[in-house]
Scaffold this active site. Structure first.
Site, mmCIF file in Angstrom:
data_model
loop_
_atom_site.group_PDB
_atom_site.id
_atom_site.type_symbol
_atom_site.label_atom_id
_atom_site.label_comp_id
_atom_site.label_asym_id
_atom_site.label_seq_id
_atom_site.Cartn_x
_atom_site.Cartn_y
_atom_site.Cartn_z
ATOM 1 N N GLY A 62 0.817 -1.197 0.000
ATOM 2 C CA GLY A 62 0.000 0.000 0.000
ATOM 3 C C GLY A 62 0.858 1.257 0.000
ATOM 4 O O GLY A 62 2.086 1.210 -0.056
ATOM 5 N N ALA A 63 0.184 2.404 0.100
ATOM 6 C CA ALA A 63 0.888 3.684 0.107
ATOM 7 C C ALA A 63 1.803 3.773 1.329
ATOM 8 O O ALA A 63 1.409 3.450 2.447
ATOM 9 C CB ALA A 63 -0.119 4.824 0.118
ATOM 10 N N SER A 89 8.769 0.422 -2.303
ATOM 11 C CA SER A 89 9.837 0.905 -3.185
ATOM 12 C C SER A 89 11.204 0.714 -2.551
ATOM 13 O O SER A 89 12.171 0.355 -3.231
ATOM 14 C CB SER A 89 9.613 2.385 -3.522
ATOM 15 O OG SER A 89 8.476 2.551 -4.337
ATOM 16 N N ALA A 125 11.053 4.678 -14.399
ATOM 17 C CA ALA A 125 10.030 5.466 -13.705
ATOM 18 C C ALA A 125 8.853 5.659 -14.640
ATOM 19 O O ALA A 125 8.990 6.249 -15.714
ATOM 20 C CB ALA A 125 10.605 6.812 -13.271
ATOM 21 N N THR A 126 7.689 5.154 -14.251
ATOM 22 C CA THR A 126 6.513 5.216 -15.125
ATOM 23 C C THR A 126 5.620 6.410 -14.830
ATOM 24 O O THR A 126 4.600 6.592 -15.494
ATOM 25 C CB THR A 126 5.683 3.930 -14.965
ATOM 26 O OG1 THR A 126 5.299 3.805 -13.585
ATOM 27 C CG2 THR A 126 6.473 2.710 -15.374
ATOM 28 N N HIS A 165 13.112 9.563 -4.127
ATOM 29 C CA HIS A 165 13.475 8.282 -4.732
ATOM 30 C C HIS A 165 14.877 8.348 -5.330
ATOM 31 O O HIS A 165 15.683 7.430 -5.174
ATOM 32 C CB HIS A 165 12.465 7.905 -5.817
ATOM 33 C CG HIS A 165 11.215 7.276 -5.288
ATOM 34 N ND1 HIS A 165 10.906 5.963 -5.498
ATOM 35 C CD2 HIS A 165 10.203 7.778 -4.540
ATOM 36 C CE1 HIS A 165 9.742 5.675 -4.913
ATOM 37 N NE2 HIS A 165 9.299 6.778 -4.335
ATOM 38 N N ARG A 166 15.179 9.443 -6.020
ATOM 39 C CA ARG A 166 16.486 9.565 -6.665
ATOM 40 C C ARG A 166 17.615 9.591 -5.646
ATOM 41 O O ARG A 166 18.686 9.024 -5.875
ATOM 42 C CB ARG A 166 16.523 10.842 -7.508
ATOM 43 C CG ARG A 166 15.736 10.716 -8.813
ATOM 44 C CD ARG A 166 15.709 12.008 -9.581
ATOM 45 N NE ARG A 166 15.050 11.859 -10.867
ATOM 46 C CZ ARG A 166 14.626 12.867 -11.610
ATOM 47 N NH1 ARG A 166 14.802 14.119 -11.183
ATOM 48 N NH2 ARG A 166 14.050 12.647 -12.763
ATOM 49 N N ARG A 212 18.787 6.089 -4.608
ATOM 50 C CA ARG A 212 19.373 5.176 -5.584
ATOM 51 C C ARG A 212 20.898 5.317 -5.614
ATOM 52 O O ARG A 212 21.435 6.409 -5.489
ATOM 53 C CB ARG A 212 18.836 5.474 -6.984
ATOM 54 C CG ARG A 212 17.346 5.274 -7.124
ATOM 55 C CD ARG A 212 16.898 5.713 -8.511
ATOM 56 N NE ARG A 212 15.548 6.233 -8.476
ATOM 57 C CZ ARG A 212 15.030 7.054 -9.371
ATOM 58 N NH1 ARG A 212 15.768 7.462 -10.395
ATOM 59 N NH2 ARG A 212 13.794 7.492 -9.261
ATOM 60 N N ASP A 242 9.091 1.032 -11.398
ATOM 61 C CA ASP A 242 8.318 1.632 -10.312
ATOM 62 C C ASP A 242 7.455 2.747 -10.903
ATOM 63 O O ASP A 242 7.960 3.837 -11.182
ATOM 64 C CB ASP A 242 9.280 2.181 -9.250
ATOM 65 C CG ASP A 242 8.604 2.463 -7.924
ATOM 66 O OD1 ASP A 242 7.366 2.364 -7.856
ATOM 67 O OD2 ASP A 242 9.302 2.809 -6.968
#
Length: 399
Positions: free
Chosen positions: A229-230, A235, A252-253, A270-271, A274, A300
């Site tokens: 879930g959120a 991730s 990344a979509t 997110h970046r 990584r 993701d």
């Protein structure tokens, strides 16, 4: 060449003294670990730790035959007493090689942190690499001959393993054993699960390993789906599974969404997580990527891919949905899952699990919920491993 692990824990051991955390509380029996030290063929001791002689005795060995003691990293606290009969510990300067009368050759490997790694070649030609806690090899050059055994801080420095893989120093048959284990990860099944995703494993203190034997090297799943879930941590879990591999392509979509500052903050977070060696592609055209050869893919996420696909087929309009939109979406999902079935790339995909919450109030919301459930089920059917992340905890549904 045989290696006996007299300890496999962090310098402070596991559990840490006086630490009240849940991981330390659970570190009992085989999950309790002394500070890492290695006894190589009874002749070479890498890192002298408190109680080394007793640890060797418990493992059925003696330190009487040790001809060289080498330290790999600075030790905090009082100096460790050298047991009677052992030579004084020392360190080999970076890049230098030491030849022992026993036929072992030890080369000092430079690191990007304080300490020294040691590459040991046995009389039988077996090769191992020992990396101290918090460090990663520096200045590696490709192509490199793969080591038979790598002992490193896989949990604390997964990038060390990625660097070795990037130059060929760690290959598919390299036995990667995690040492310097601390309380960062709960012991037992959770530790084993995380290490297996990196192609590594942990062993109890006192284990003797035969260098060159790779029967116990875990197979890394080629295709993995991570659901949650959120803000569940899905991730983070997906990224963690690939952080010990070089040249990952992060797909990344969700796009950039110009003008949406909240979305930009999400993307930025997110970046920052990584590894710098990863590349990023912002696209929903996943099928060509799956068909191509290349490094591992991290997608993701599938829920945003579905949003784009439903936009393209007019799924939000009842008339368009009935007049070919539903059929077109089914074709897109089928094309995607068939590409997943035949891909030769390592793939980790993330998707939201939304079917357990409140039923959406609108027809379009219910349609999206239903289609995402179908997509997740179809995608999961093509994956060797399926995970569900709840409150940061990972449950293995398959694999």
């Amino acid at each position: 060449m045989d290696v006996t692990l007299l300890g496999t824990g962090a310098p402070a051991g596991l559990p840490r003294p006086d630490c009240p955390c849940a991981a330390c509380a659970a570190a009992q029996g085989e999950d309790a670990r002394a500070a890492t030290a290695l006894l190589v063929d009874g002749a070479l001791l890498l890192d002298l730790t408190p109680g080394a002689a007793f640890a060797a005795a418990r493992a059925g060995h003696s330190l009487a035959g040790v001809r060289q003691v080498l330290l790999s990293h600075p030790h905090d606290g009082p100096a460790v007493e050298v047991p009677a009969g052992l030579p004084q510990p020392g360190r080999v300067p970076d890049g230098r090689e030491l030849a022992l009368l026993t036929g072992h050759r030890v080369r000092a490997v430079a690191l990007d942190a304080p300490g020294t790694g040691y590459a040991v070649t046995g009389p039988d030609g077996g090769r191992l690499l020992y990396v101290p806690p918090g460090g990663a090899p520096a200045g590696l050059e490709a192509p490199a001959e793969p080591y038979d055994l790598v002992l490193a801080d896989v949990v604390g420095r997964p990038d060390a393993l990625a660097r070795l893989r990037a130059v060929g120093a760690a290959g598919p048959t390299t036995d990667v054993v995690a040492v310097h284990l601390d309380h960062d990860v709960p012991p037992g099944r959770e530790l084993a699960r995380r290490l297996a995703a990196a192609g590594a494993r942990a062993v109890p203190d006192g284990t003797t390993l035969a260098v060159g034997s790779y029967e116990d090297v875990p197979d890394v799943p080629r295709r993995t789906l991570v659901l949650g879930g959120a803000r569940s941590g899905k991730s983070v879990e997906a990224e963690r599974r690939l952080e010990s591999f070089p040249d990952v392509l992060y797909v990344a979509t969700g796009g950039t969404r110009a003008g949406d500052t909240e979305w930009a903050a999400r993307v930025g977070a997110h970046r920052e997580r990584r590894p710098v060696s990863w590349q990023t592609a912002e696209t929903c055209d996943l099928v060509p990527l799956l068909k191509d050869e290349g490094p591992p893919l991290l997608v993701d996420c599938l829920s945003l891919w579905l949003t784009d696909a439903m936009d393209a087929v007019g799924a939000w309009d009842d008339a368009e949905w009935a007049d070919g939109g539903e059929r077109a979406l089914r074709d897109r999902v089928r094309e995607l899952t068939e590409a997943v079935r035949t891909t030769r790339r390592t793939l980790v995909a993330v998707s939201n699990e939304v079917g357990s919450g409140i039923v959406p109030a609108t027809a379009s919301g219910r349609r999206y919920r239903d289609e995402l459930g179908r997509l997740n089920a179809a995608f999961a059917a093509e994956c060797e491993q399926v995970l569900l992340v709840v409150a940061g905890q990972t449950l293995v549904l398959r694999g």
